[in-house]
Design a protein around this motif. Structure first.
Motif, mmCIF file in Angstrom:
data_model
loop_
_atom_site.group_PDB
_atom_site.id
_atom_site.type_symbol
_atom_site.label_atom_id
_atom_site.label_comp_id
_atom_site.label_asym_id
_atom_site.label_seq_id
_atom_site.Cartn_x
_atom_site.Cartn_y
_atom_site.Cartn_z
ATOM 1 N N GLU A 129 49.394 36.797 38.401
ATOM 2 C CA GLU A 129 48.268 35.866 38.446
ATOM 3 C C GLU A 129 47.045 36.481 37.767
ATOM 4 O O GLU A 129 46.298 35.799 37.059
ATOM 5 N N PHE A 130 46.834 37.789 37.951
ATOM 6 C CA PHE A 130 45.713 38.467 37.304
ATOM 7 C C PHE A 130 45.806 38.339 35.782
ATOM 8 O O PHE A 130 44.813 38.043 35.118
ATOM 9 N N ALA B 108 52.828 42.014 45.567
ATOM 10 C CA ALA B 108 51.865 42.648 44.665
ATOM 11 C C ALA B 108 52.150 42.263 43.213
ATOM 12 O O ALA B 108 51.226 42.053 42.423
ATOM 13 N N LEU B 109 53.423 42.142 42.870
ATOM 14 C CA LEU B 109 53.798 41.722 41.517
ATOM 15 C C LEU B 109 53.310 40.308 41.232
ATOM 16 O O LEU B 109 52.833 40.007 40.135
ATOM 17 N N ALA C 126 43.046 36.559 33.575
ATOM 18 C CA ALA C 126 42.296 37.369 32.601
ATOM 19 C C ALA C 126 42.265 36.671 31.247
ATOM 20 O O ALA C 126 41.248 36.682 30.555
ATOM 21 N N GLY C 127 43.371 36.033 30.862
ATOM 22 C CA GLY C 127 43.433 35.314 29.594
ATOM 23 C C GLY C 127 42.578 34.057 29.584
ATOM 24 O O GLY C 127 42.203 33.563 28.524
ATOM 25 N N SER D 155 38.869 35.906 42.106
ATOM 26 C CA SER D 155 39.360 34.535 41.959
ATOM 27 C C SER D 155 40.849 34.395 42.279
ATOM 28 O O SER D 155 41.387 33.292 42.262
ATOM 29 N N LEU D 156 41.522 35.486 42.591
ATOM 30 C CA LEU D 156 42.964 35.439 42.853
ATOM 31 C C LEU D 156 43.246 34.781 44.201
ATOM 32 O O LEU D 156 42.477 34.919 45.151
ATOM 33 N N SER D 157 44.379 34.091 44.284
ATOM 34 C CA SER D 157 44.710 33.324 45.488
ATOM 35 C C SER D 157 44.941 34.202 46.721
ATOM 36 O O SER D 157 44.731 33.747 47.845
#
Length: 146
Positions: free
Chosen positions: A92-93, A86-87, A97-98, A11-13
């Motif tokens: 975003e992860f 990457a950071l 996740a929350g 689901s990450l952009s």
């Protein structure tokens, strides 16, 4: 757990691919990976915390790497832009996740004030990758009562 983490990464952009395995397995799988890629290492020890109400809280420590493919011979300073990208994916992860939902509610609980550790990763694996390694603790929201 692996399936939930893979669902979050999908689901990450940045649309990273996802690989799971030991260090040796990831090194082999990276040869054919599509980058950016999230590498999930096997789970660290799982903490089981029993509660008075008969439920058990499971606390998972994950080590994930958010990596980009780099060219051989690039110096560390030349890869800083990839570390920053990457950071951003790692940040975003954590947010997703929350908020990740499975069935009736959120799957993970992220405790306020609990810190995730993130370190730059340079020139890793045979295909030469750069990014960040994230160590994070996730608490599951669903308890079983016996």
């Amino acid at each position: 757990m692996r399936n939930q983490i893979e669902s979050i990464t999908q689901s990450l952009s940045a649309s990273p691919s996802f690989l799971y395995g030991t260090e040796k397995e990831l090194n082999t799988l990276a040869d054919d990976a599509v980058f950016p890629c999230v590498f999930m290492h096997p789970l660290q020890p799982i903490v089981l915390s029993p509660h008075v109400n008969g439920s058990v809280n499971n606390v998972f420590t994950l080590y994930l790497e958010f990596l980009y493919k780099t060219d051989f011979g690039r110096f560390t300073a030349e890869n800083e832009d990839l570390v920053q990208q990457a950071l951003q994916i790692a940040n975003e992860f954590i947010i997703k996740a929350g908020k990740y939902r499975d069935a009736d509610g959120r799957y993970f609980r992220l405790k306020a004030g609990e810190k995730a550790k993130c370190l730059p990763v340079y020139n890793k694996f045979d295909v030469n990758t750069t990014g960040v390694g994230l160590t994070i603790t996730l608490n599951t929201m669903y308890f079983d009562v016996y």
